[in-house]
Design a protein around this motif. Structure first.
Motif, short mmCIF file in Angstrom:
data_model
loop_
_atom_site.label_atom_id
_atom_site.label_comp_id
_atom_site.label_asym_id
_atom_site.label_seq_id
_atom_site.Cartn_x
_atom_site.Cartn_y
_atom_site.Cartn_z
N HIS A 1 -26.59 -21.33 55.79
CA HIS A 1 -27.61 -21.90 54.89
C HIS A 1 -28.73 -20.91 54.54
O HIS A 1 -29.09 -20.78 53.36
N GLY B 1 -19.10 -25.80 48.61
CA GLY B 1 -18.50 -26.44 49.80
C GLY B 1 -17.89 -27.77 49.41
O GLY B 1 -18.57 -28.63 48.86
N TRP C 1 -15.98 -24.17 62.96
CA TRP C 1 -17.42 -23.92 63.10
C TRP C 1 -18.10 -24.97 63.97
O TRP C 1 -19.19 -24.76 64.47
N ARG C 2 -17.41 -26.08 64.20
CA ARG C 2 -18.05 -27.16 64.97
C ARG C 2 -17.97 -26.89 66.48
O ARG C 2 -17.01 -26.29 66.95
N ASN D 1 -12.14 -28.18 63.50
CA ASN D 1 -12.83 -27.42 62.44
C ASN D 1 -13.60 -26.30 63.16
O ASN D 1 -14.50 -26.57 63.96
N SER E 1 -26.92 -32.01 64.78
CA SER E 1 -25.90 -32.23 63.75
C SER E 1 -25.79 -33.69 63.32
O SER E 1 -25.54 -33.97 62.17
N THR F 1 -22.35 -26.12 52.79
CA THR F 1 -21.57 -25.18 53.60
C THR F 1 -21.96 -25.34 55.07
O THR F 1 -22.97 -25.98 55.39
N PRO F 2 -21.19 -24.75 55.99
CA PRO F 2 -21.56 -24.85 57.41
C PRO F 2 -22.96 -24.27 57.66
O PRO F 2 -23.41 -23.36 56.96
N PRO F 3 -23.65 -24.80 58.69
CA PRO F 3 -25.08 -24.53 58.88
C PRO F 3 -25.46 -23.06 58.99
O PRO F 3 -26.52 -22.65 58.49
N TYR G 1 -13.36 -31.41 66.39
CA TYR G 1 -13.78 -30.06 66.79
C TYR G 1 -12.72 -29.01 66.48
O TYR G 1 -12.92 -27.83 66.80
N THR H 1 -22.25 -21.20 65.41
CA THR H 1 -21.92 -21.67 64.06
C THR H 1 -22.41 -23.09 63.76
O THR H 1 -22.80 -23.38 62.63
N GLU H 2 -22.42 -23.97 64.77
CA GLU H 2 -22.97 -25.32 64.51
C GLU H 2 -24.49 -25.32 64.75
O GLU H 2 -25.21 -26.18 64.28
#
Ligand SMILES: NC(=O)c1ccc[n+]([C@@H]2O[C@H](COP(=O)([O-])OP(=O)(O)OC[C@H]3O[C@@H](n4cnc5c(N)ncnc54)[C@H](O)[C@@H]3O)[C@@H](O)[C@H]2O)c1
Length: 352
Positions: free
Chosen positions: A79, A11, A167-168, A165, A181, A74-76, A163, A173-174
């Motif tokens: 993980h 990432g 995934w946010r 982006n 966050s 990477t986005p949450p 926002y 996704t967030e």
């Protein structure tokens, strides 16, 4: 253990700050690979920081024998599966916050860690600021007395651009909003200083941006040591600040208000009327600063692997912060205080 430890960063958003943190410690770490599904984004980063290997997938990185540690930025929502893959490939893992999106998932990560000699370290880099470290040191020197009250403000600004982006701002996704966050660092700082919480009452709402997750939160906490505190969070503050203020019997400790550096110096320590000023000042002169922020957490990670000691941030630490998030959401939804711990069977155990 190889020296330096050989790192693959996955990432290339906040991953850039991780690369800089590792590269501040060249005798401890070498960033060998950068992985991103978006190679157009990653390639200039790899070039700028002199990283020899670019990879498009985590699987490819997992297969590289020359990598000791996979660092997930990477986005949450990715993980959990990525931690699992990296550990199964025999790699140590560092993972950005939020480690995962539920208490059930964090307990699964803990079981994964128990079944292997690989280490898994969540990121909470704000802990290592010198101001907060000085307070920790004064507590260890028994100079503060018991804690009475704490007050925390996280007043940041996020607009529509942030926002964009994709995934946010979305629950899937967030995984959560401002508390999970952004303010999770502020929550971790409180837990790091005062230990576990006993109960939480909170309100979360979405008032600033047109998003699915919360962007304003107010919470009242009772800690197991008996101290009481409040945390307020907004992503709608044009003037950004972060602030922690702890009132102990023998001193008060107040952070600076730099929004993204309030754990760093300067902190103000004020003294009681019974004359502990000299003791506190003497102790602060003895304080030995170690690296801060990401380099601070990474250098302690290296020492923990070398000495086979506890990691500077543990899965239990990630769980404790996540538990406060879960409790606040539950309290807000049900309009009732929540007593910790939250375990299997609780409505907020499986999902936030
Ligand atoms: N500790 C902090 O202070 C801090 C600050 C910012 C972000 N974060 C956390 O870091 C994580 C990443 O946030 P960000 O702001 O860098 O997001 P970002 O969207 O800017 O960057 C994420 C990068 O990961 C890449 N990516 C997505 N899926 C991937 C996959 N499956 N394999 C490989 N690469 C993939 C994307 O292409 C992107 O370049 C989040 O969990 C966030 O909460 C922490």
């Amino acid at each position: 253990m190889s020296t330096p430890l050989r790192i693959a960063v996955v990432g290339s958003g906040i991953g850039v700050e991780h690369i800089k943190g590792f590269q501040e410690l060249p005798e401890l770490f070498e960033v060998k690979a950068l992985c991103d599904v978006n190679l157009e984004r990653a390639a200039p980063v790899a070039e700028k920081y002199g990283i020899g290997k670019l990879a498009r997938s985590l699987d490819e990185v997992c297969r590289l024998p020359e990598i000791d540690v996979i660092d997930l930025c990477t986005p949450p929502a990715f993980h959990f599966a990525q931690i699992d893959s990296a550990v199964k490939a025999g790699k140590h893992v560092i993972c950005e916050k939020p480690l995962v999106g539920s208490l059930a998932a964090v307990d699964s990560v803990a079981r994964l860690a128990e079944g292997t000699d690989r280490r898994i370290m969540p990121i909470f880099q704000y802990r290592f600021g010198h101001g907060l470290q000085k307070l920790k040191y004064l507590i260890e020197q028994n100079l503060t007395g018991e804690a009475f009250v704490f007050n925390v403000d996280v007043a940041w600004w996020r607009d529509g651009e942030y926002y964009r982006n994709p995934w946010r701002g979305k629950r899937a996704t967030e995984l959560g909003g401002a508390l999970l966050s952004q303010a999770i660092h502020a929550v971790d700082m409180v837990l790091y200083i005062l230990g576990p919480a006993k109960s939480v009452f909170g309100r979360a709402s979405t008032r600033v941006n047109m998003i699915e997750v919360e962007d304003c939160v107010a919470m009242a906490l009772e800690m197991r040591d008996g101290s009481l505190g409040t945390i307020s969070v907004t992503l709608g503050s044009l003037a950004e600040i972060s602030r922690h203020r702890f009132t102990f019997r023998n001193l008060t400790a107040e952070s600076n208000t730099e929004p993204y550096a309030n754990s760093c110096d300067p902190w103000a320590f004020s003294f009681n009327a019974r004359g502990n000023e000299k003791q506190v000042k003497d102790a602060l002169e003895q304080f030995t600063p170690a690296p801060e922020r990401y380099a601070g957490q990474f250098s302690r990670f290296y020492q923990a692997l070398r000495d086979e000691t506890d990691l500077p941030v543990t899965i239990a630490d990630a769980r404790a912060a996540l538990e406060i998030v879960a409790a606040t959401y539950h309290s807000s939804e049900r309009n009732e205080p929540v007593t910790l711990p939250i375990g299997p069977g609780h409505p907020k155990y499986e999902t936030l």
